[in-house]
Write an enzyme that holds these catalytic residues in place. Structure first.
Site: not given
Length: 301
Positions: A25, A57, A59, A85, A115, A133, A171
């Protein structure tokens, strides 16, 4: 048990066959100098034939253009599969889908679906009124755009926003059920933490691939800050090992490589054959650890 016995013998890394798969990464560079460092790292790690390399990516979508540029260059100038990302933050579903479609059109077949963290200045995550969401919704949406390979995040020590371990596993299962290909864990420093998480995930009915995320320490102070944000426990002995090395980067790098390589060797003894390295755009430590685990450049690379 055979591997467990080998892990106790000396030398610890002798005779490893290099039967591992790795991925790396990177983060998008802010300056031309940082871009040079990134590309040096890409070129150094490419001969190890990684399954893929990913680009993060920021914030709130703050690095979208720089992420896109880095991914595009990897696609155009290397033979390594590139993963971009993508998050739910600060974007409508239509905007996210458009970015995904653009990646697909440029030859990107792999998305790391997250998310995302709240934008700078916001303490808590809140979904965009017209957006996805959560990561499970994002994955389902991406699958409607194209048949992406999708990696997701997993948290051996529980995501800071999760009320408990079971909710966190629920989740993760929802993300696999939505179409995720694999989960990559947040970094950790205790192999038993990963093994326990892997067992709990299996008991919860999660059968998808779970890959340990490994982050060699470039700066102990930085690791302390990041660990505080993501809930990673730092073993008490680590602080002692890095004490006094703030102004000795070469010595610090040797200590870091030793710690990370030993952890990876213990993971290997526990059956792990896939590793994901958070390089922080520095290749040397990740390359050295892969070398110690028996991985060598492919012939002709």
């Amino acid at each position: 048990m055979r591997e467990a016995q080998l892990a106790l013998e000396t030398p610890l890394f002798s005779g490893l066959p290099g039967d591992i798969d790795v991925s790396f990464e990177f983060f998008p560079p802010k300056t031309e100098k940082m871009a040079e460092t990134l590309w040096h790292s890409v070129e150094m790690l490419a001969p190890l034939d990684p399954r893929f390399v990913s680009v993060t990516y920021g914030a709130g979508g703050s690095t979208r253009e720089r992420t896109h540029a880095a991914v595009r260059r990897i696609v155009n100038e290397t033979s390594m599969p590139a993963a971009a990302h993508l998050t739910c933050v600060n974007a409508t579903r239509e905007e996210v889908d458009a970015v995904a479609q653009e990646y697909w059109d440029e030859g990107v077949r792999h998305i790391v679906a997250l998310r995302g963290d709240p934008p700078e200045g916001h303490q808590a995550y809140a979904p965009h009124p017209g957006g996805y969401a959560n990561a499970a919704e994002l994955i389902a949406g991406l699958k409607k755009v194209a048949d992406f390979e999708i990696s997701v995040a997993a948290y051996p020590e529980v995501h800071p926003d999760s009320p408990d371990r079971q909710a966190d596993l629920d989740n993760l299962k929802a993300k696999f059920d939505a179409g995720a290909t694999r989960a990559i864990t947040q970094f950790f420093f205790d192999p038993e933490c990963f093994f326990d998480f892997r067992d709990r995930a299996a008991a919860a009915g999660i059968s998808g691939e779970i890959v340990p995320g490994v982050m060699p320490v470039l700066s102990f102070a930085a690791v302390q800050r990041m660990s505080g944000l993501c809930g990673t426990a730092i073993p008490h002995w680590m602080e002692g090992l890095f004490e006094g090395l703030d102004q000795k980067p070469e010595a610090r790098q040797l200590v870091s490589a030793t710690i990370a390589a030993e952890m990876c060797r213990r993971l290997y003894a526990g059956g792990v054959r896939q590793f994901h390295f958070y390089t922080l755009n520095r290749a040397e430590l990740s390359y050295a650890i892969c070398h110690m685990l028996g991985l060598r450049p492919k012939v002709g690379s």
